[in-house]
Design a protein around this motif. Structure first.
Motif, PDB file in Angstrom:
ATOM      1  N   ILE A   1      23.825   7.025   2.683  1.00 35.62           N
ATOM      2  CA  ILE A   1      25.170   7.274   2.456  1.00 35.62           C
ATOM      3  C   ILE A   1      25.441   7.775   1.310  1.00 35.62           C
ATOM      4  O   ILE A   1      26.117   8.715   0.954  1.00 35.62           O
ATOM      5  CB  ILE A   1      25.968   6.065   2.723  1.00 35.62           C
ATOM      6  CG1 ILE A   1      25.738   5.387   4.178  1.00 35.62           C
ATOM      7  CG2 ILE A   1      27.728   6.521   2.724  1.00 35.62           C
ATOM      8  CD1 ILE A   1      26.437   4.281   4.465  1.00 35.62           C
ATOM      9  N   MET A   2      24.898   7.111   0.130  1.00 37.63           N
ATOM     10  CA  MET A   2      25.695   7.422  -1.183  1.00 37.63           C
ATOM     11  C   MET A   2      25.206   8.959  -1.742  1.00 37.63           C
ATOM     12  O   MET A   2      26.170   9.469  -2.088  1.00 37.63           O
ATOM     13  CB  MET A   2      24.534   6.408  -2.159  1.00 37.63           C
ATOM     14  CG  MET A   2      24.792   5.062  -1.896  1.00 37.63           C
ATOM     15  SD  MET A   2      26.756   4.640  -2.354  1.00 37.63           S
ATOM     16  CE  MET A   2      26.439   4.366  -4.154  1.00 37.63           C
ATOM     17  N   ARG A   3      24.093   9.247  -1.525  1.00 45.56           N
ATOM     18  CA  ARG A   3      23.905  10.623  -1.818  1.00 45.56           C
ATOM     19  C   ARG A   3      24.485  11.849  -1.083  1.00 45.56           C
ATOM     20  O   ARG A   3      25.267  12.718  -1.559  1.00 45.56           O
ATOM     21  CB  ARG A   3      22.407  11.143  -2.094  1.00 45.56           C
ATOM     22  CG  ARG A   3      21.714  10.325  -3.055  1.00 45.56           C
ATOM     23  CD  ARG A   3      20.293  11.065  -3.209  1.00 45.56           C
ATOM     24  NE  ARG A   3      19.651  10.211  -4.285  1.00 45.56           N
ATOM     25  CZ  ARG A   3      18.417  10.028  -4.360  1.00 45.56           C
ATOM     26  NH1 ARG A   3      17.653  10.444  -3.529  1.00 45.56           N
ATOM     27  NH2 ARG A   3      17.892   9.366  -5.364  1.00 45.56           N
ATOM     28  N   GLN A   4      24.967  11.474   0.199  1.00 48.14           N
ATOM     29  CA  GLN A   4      25.393  12.451   1.229  1.00 48.14           C
ATOM     30  C   GLN A   4      27.169  12.289   0.908  1.00 48.14           C
ATOM     31  O   GLN A   4      27.600  13.477   1.221  1.00 48.14           O
ATOM     32  CB  GLN A   4      25.103  12.190   2.360  1.00 48.14           C
ATOM     33  CG  GLN A   4      23.628  12.733   2.862  1.00 48.14           C
ATOM     34  CD  GLN A   4      22.829  11.484   2.444  1.00 48.14           C
ATOM     35  OE1 GLN A   4      23.201  10.175   2.431  1.00 48.14           O
ATOM     36  NE2 GLN A   4      21.530  11.782   2.330  1.00 48.14           N
TER      37      GLN A   4
ATOM     38  N   LEU B   1      28.884   1.493  -1.770  1.00 46.11           N
ATOM     39  CA  LEU B   1      27.656   0.839  -2.018  1.00 46.11           C
ATOM     40  C   LEU B   1      27.364  -0.365  -0.951  1.00 46.11           C
ATOM     41  O   LEU B   1      26.384  -0.433  -0.638  1.00 46.11           O
ATOM     42  CB  LEU B   1      27.767   0.175  -3.335  1.00 46.11           C
ATOM     43  CG  LEU B   1      26.646  -0.568  -3.881  1.00 46.11           C
ATOM     44  CD1 LEU B   1      25.216   0.425  -4.147  1.00 46.11           C
ATOM     45  CD2 LEU B   1      26.993  -1.021  -5.486  1.00 46.11           C
ATOM     46  N   SER B   2      28.321  -1.046  -0.676  1.00 46.87           N
ATOM     47  CA  SER B   2      28.171  -2.110   0.480  1.00 46.87           C
ATOM     48  C   SER B   2      27.686  -1.606   1.568  1.00 46.87           C
ATOM     49  O   SER B   2      26.807  -1.885   2.353  1.00 46.87           O
ATOM     50  CB  SER B   2      29.502  -2.592   0.457  1.00 46.87           C
ATOM     51  OG  SER B   2      29.606  -3.725   1.658  1.00 46.87           O
ATOM     52  N   ALA B   3      28.244  -0.362   2.041  1.00 51.97           N
ATOM     53  CA  ALA B   3      27.631   0.365   3.266  1.00 51.97           C
ATOM     54  C   ALA B   3      26.314   0.666   3.335  1.00 51.97           C
ATOM     55  O   ALA B   3      25.605   0.786   4.009  1.00 51.97           O
ATOM     56  CB  ALA B   3      28.663   1.689   3.584  1.00 51.97           C
ATOM     57  N   GLU B   4      25.943   1.174   2.047  1.00 50.19           N
ATOM     58  CA  GLU B   4      24.579   1.665   1.815  1.00 50.19           C
ATOM     59  C   GLU B   4      23.547   0.339   1.944  1.00 50.19           C
ATOM     60  O   GLU B   4      22.473   0.503   2.670  1.00 50.19           O
ATOM     61  CB  GLU B   4      24.547   2.240   0.339  1.00 50.19           C
ATOM     62  CG  GLU B   4      22.966   2.489  -0.148  1.00 50.19           C
ATOM     63  CD  GLU B   4      22.634   4.046   0.576  1.00 50.19           C
ATOM     64  OE1 GLU B   4      21.502   4.070   0.202  1.00 50.19           O
ATOM     65  OE2 GLU B   4      23.556   4.667   0.961  1.00 50.19           O
ATOM     66  N   MET B   5      24.080  -0.635   1.419  1.00 47.32           N
ATOM     67  CA  MET B   5      23.191  -1.952   1.267  1.00 47.32           C
ATOM     68  C   MET B   5      23.028  -2.334   2.848  1.00 47.32           C
ATOM     69  O   MET B   5      22.050  -2.938   3.258  1.00 47.32           O
ATOM     70  CB  MET B   5      23.740  -2.999   0.432  1.00 47.32           C
ATOM     71  CG  MET B   5      23.930  -2.707  -0.906  1.00 47.32           C
ATOM     72  SD  MET B   5      22.255  -2.429  -1.557  1.00 47.32           S
ATOM     73  CE  MET B   5      22.428  -0.741  -1.981  1.00 47.32           C
ATOM     74  N   GLN B   6      24.157  -2.408   3.685  1.00 47.60           N
ATOM     75  CA  GLN B   6      23.961  -2.624   5.114  1.00 47.60           C
ATOM     76  C   GLN B   6      23.040  -1.616   5.700  1.00 47.60           C
ATOM     77  O   GLN B   6      22.342  -2.083   6.389  1.00 47.60           O
ATOM     78  CB  GLN B   6      25.478  -2.645   5.548  1.00 47.60           C
ATOM     79  CG  GLN B   6      26.187  -3.779   5.083  1.00 47.60           C
ATOM     80  CD  GLN B   6      27.751  -3.760   5.576  1.00 47.60           C
ATOM     81  OE1 GLN B   6      28.121  -2.877   6.295  1.00 47.60           O
ATOM     82  NE2 GLN B   6      28.661  -4.682   5.238  1.00 47.60           N
TER      83      GLN B   6
ATOM     84  N   VAL C   1      20.567  -0.111   4.455  1.00 46.94           N
ATOM     85  CA  VAL C   1      19.305  -0.224   4.045  1.00 46.94           C
ATOM     86  C   VAL C   1      18.732  -1.728   4.726  1.00 46.94           C
ATOM     87  O   VAL C   1      17.553  -1.561   5.300  1.00 46.94           O
ATOM     88  CB  VAL C   1      19.183  -0.503   2.467  1.00 46.94           C
ATOM     89  CG1 VAL C   1      17.985  -1.312   2.047  1.00 46.94           C
ATOM     90  CG2 VAL C   1      19.488   0.847   1.812  1.00 46.94           C
ATOM     91  N   GLN C   2      19.596  -2.797   4.867  1.00 47.06           N
ATOM     92  CA  GLN C   2      19.309  -3.902   5.455  1.00 47.06           C
ATOM     93  C   GLN C   2      18.884  -3.637   6.795  1.00 47.06           C
ATOM     94  O   GLN C   2      17.616  -3.964   7.255  1.00 47.06           O
ATOM     95  CB  GLN C   2      20.130  -5.018   5.469  1.00 47.06           C
ATOM     96  CG  GLN C   2      19.989  -6.122   6.028  1.00 47.06           C
ATOM     97  CD  GLN C   2      21.212  -7.119   6.074  1.00 47.06           C
ATOM     98  OE1 GLN C   2      22.139  -6.800   5.449  1.00 47.06           O
ATOM     99  NE2 GLN C   2      21.078  -8.374   6.816  1.00 47.06           N
ATOM    100  N   ALA C   3      19.815  -2.635   7.610  1.00 46.12           N
ATOM    101  CA  ALA C   3      19.167  -2.540   8.990  1.00 46.12           C
ATOM    102  C   ALA C   3      17.912  -1.774   9.163  1.00 46.12           C
ATOM    103  O   ALA C   3      17.108  -2.085   9.965  1.00 46.12           O
ATOM    104  CB  ALA C   3      20.566  -1.572   9.576  1.00 46.12           C
ATOM    105  N   GLY C   4      17.511  -0.792   8.194  1.00 46.32           N
ATOM    106  CA  GLY C   4      16.533  -0.037   8.054  1.00 46.32           C
ATOM    107  C   GLY C   4      15.351  -1.023   7.825  1.00 46.32           C
ATOM    108  O   GLY C   4      14.200  -0.929   8.542  1.00 46.32           O
ATOM    109  N   MET C   5      15.458  -2.024   6.853  1.00 47.68           N
ATOM    110  CA  MET C   5      14.153  -2.698   6.701  1.00 47.68           C
ATOM    111  C   MET C   5      14.060  -3.630   7.812  1.00 47.68           C
ATOM    112  O   MET C   5      12.679  -3.933   7.994  1.00 47.68           O
ATOM    113  CB  MET C   5      14.663  -3.707   5.410  1.00 47.68           C
ATOM    114  CG  MET C   5      14.906  -2.760   3.891  1.00 47.68           C
ATOM    115  SD  MET C   5      13.561  -2.209   3.375  1.00 47.68           S
ATOM    116  CE  MET C   5      12.764  -3.582   2.699  1.00 47.68           C
ATOM    117  N   ILE C   6      14.879  -4.116   8.372  1.00 45.00           N
ATOM    118  CA  ILE C   6      14.869  -4.792   9.688  1.00 45.00           C
ATOM    119  C   ILE C   6      14.302  -4.160  10.595  1.00 45.00           C
ATOM    120  O   ILE C   6      13.150  -4.779  11.366  1.00 45.00           O
ATOM    121  CB  ILE C   6      15.982  -5.495  10.146  1.00 45.00           C
ATOM    122  CG1 ILE C   6      16.704  -6.724   8.970  1.00 45.00           C
ATOM    123  CG2 ILE C   6      16.005  -6.042  11.188  1.00 45.00           C
ATOM    124  CD1 ILE C   6      18.099  -6.897   9.270  1.00 45.00           C
ATOM    125  N   GLY C   7      14.621  -2.831  10.835  1.00 44.20           N
ATOM    126  CA  GLY C   7      13.813  -2.139  11.944  1.00 44.20           C
ATOM    127  C   GLY C   7      12.417  -1.710  11.827  1.00 44.20           C
ATOM    128  O   GLY C   7      11.943  -1.509  12.588  1.00 44.20           O
TER     129      GLY C   7
END
Length: 170
Positions: free
Chosen positions: A86-89, A48-53, A55-61
């Motif tokens: 990451i989560m679903r995969q 979940l933490s990796a997923e949030m990171q 998502v954050q990188a994507g949002m910033i991008g």
């Protein structure tokens, strides 16, 4: 005799907490069960933490992509977010079950809204609508803040006050 008994009881009542007896008694009390993210297993919390990171990188991008009119990149970011980086995969069926059992309905509703908004981000990027890209990125950020203020105040303590204010708003 009654006076001795009273003095003994009074002495114990004062001395026991000072000697640590009350603390020891408290240590044996059952702690409330962990809830939400805290109830997840360590591997699931790490995912979940990796997923949030991610998502954050994507949002910033999205910001430089929007400034450059790079619609394909915005749509790609939206697709990765919608499809859960990451989560679903990477999760096993047992981990997916743990995730859905541990996370409260409110968390799951905020997550669903977030992913719906990511799907809309893809759509408006493909339609080359910059004002709507900004709108959906803003909605996604609102979902992040709402979720963090309700379910992750230990990680985001500054949002704890936000959660209290929302509960008391009229």
């Amino acid at each position: 005799m009654r006076m001795n008994l009273l003095l003994t009881a009074l002495t114990l009542a004062i001395a026991w907490p000072l000697a640590g007896g009350a603390e020891e008694a408290h240590d044996h009390a059952a702690a409330p069960p962990a809830q939400g993210v805290a109830a997840l297993s360590q591997p699931l919390r790490e995912a979940l933490s990796a997923e949030m990171q991610a998502v954050q990188a994507g949002m910033i991008g999205v910001i430089p992509a929007l400034a450059a009119g790079n619609w394909d990149e915005i749509a790609a970011i939206g697709t990765r977010i919608r499809d859960s980086y990451i989560m679903r995969q990477s999760l096993t069926p047992a981990q997916l079950e743990e995730l859905h059992e541990a996370l409260p309905p409110d968390f799951q509703a905020l997550d669903a809204r977030f992913h719906q908004d990511a799907a809309m981000l893809i759509h408006v990027a493909e339609a080359k609508k910059p004002e709507l890209v900004g709108y959906y990125v803003g909605r996604m950020m609102e979902a992040c803040v709402a979720c963090h203020s309700r379910h992750a105040t230990e990680k985001f303590p500054a949002l704890a006050a936000q959660a209290g204010a929302e509960q008391h708003a009229h």
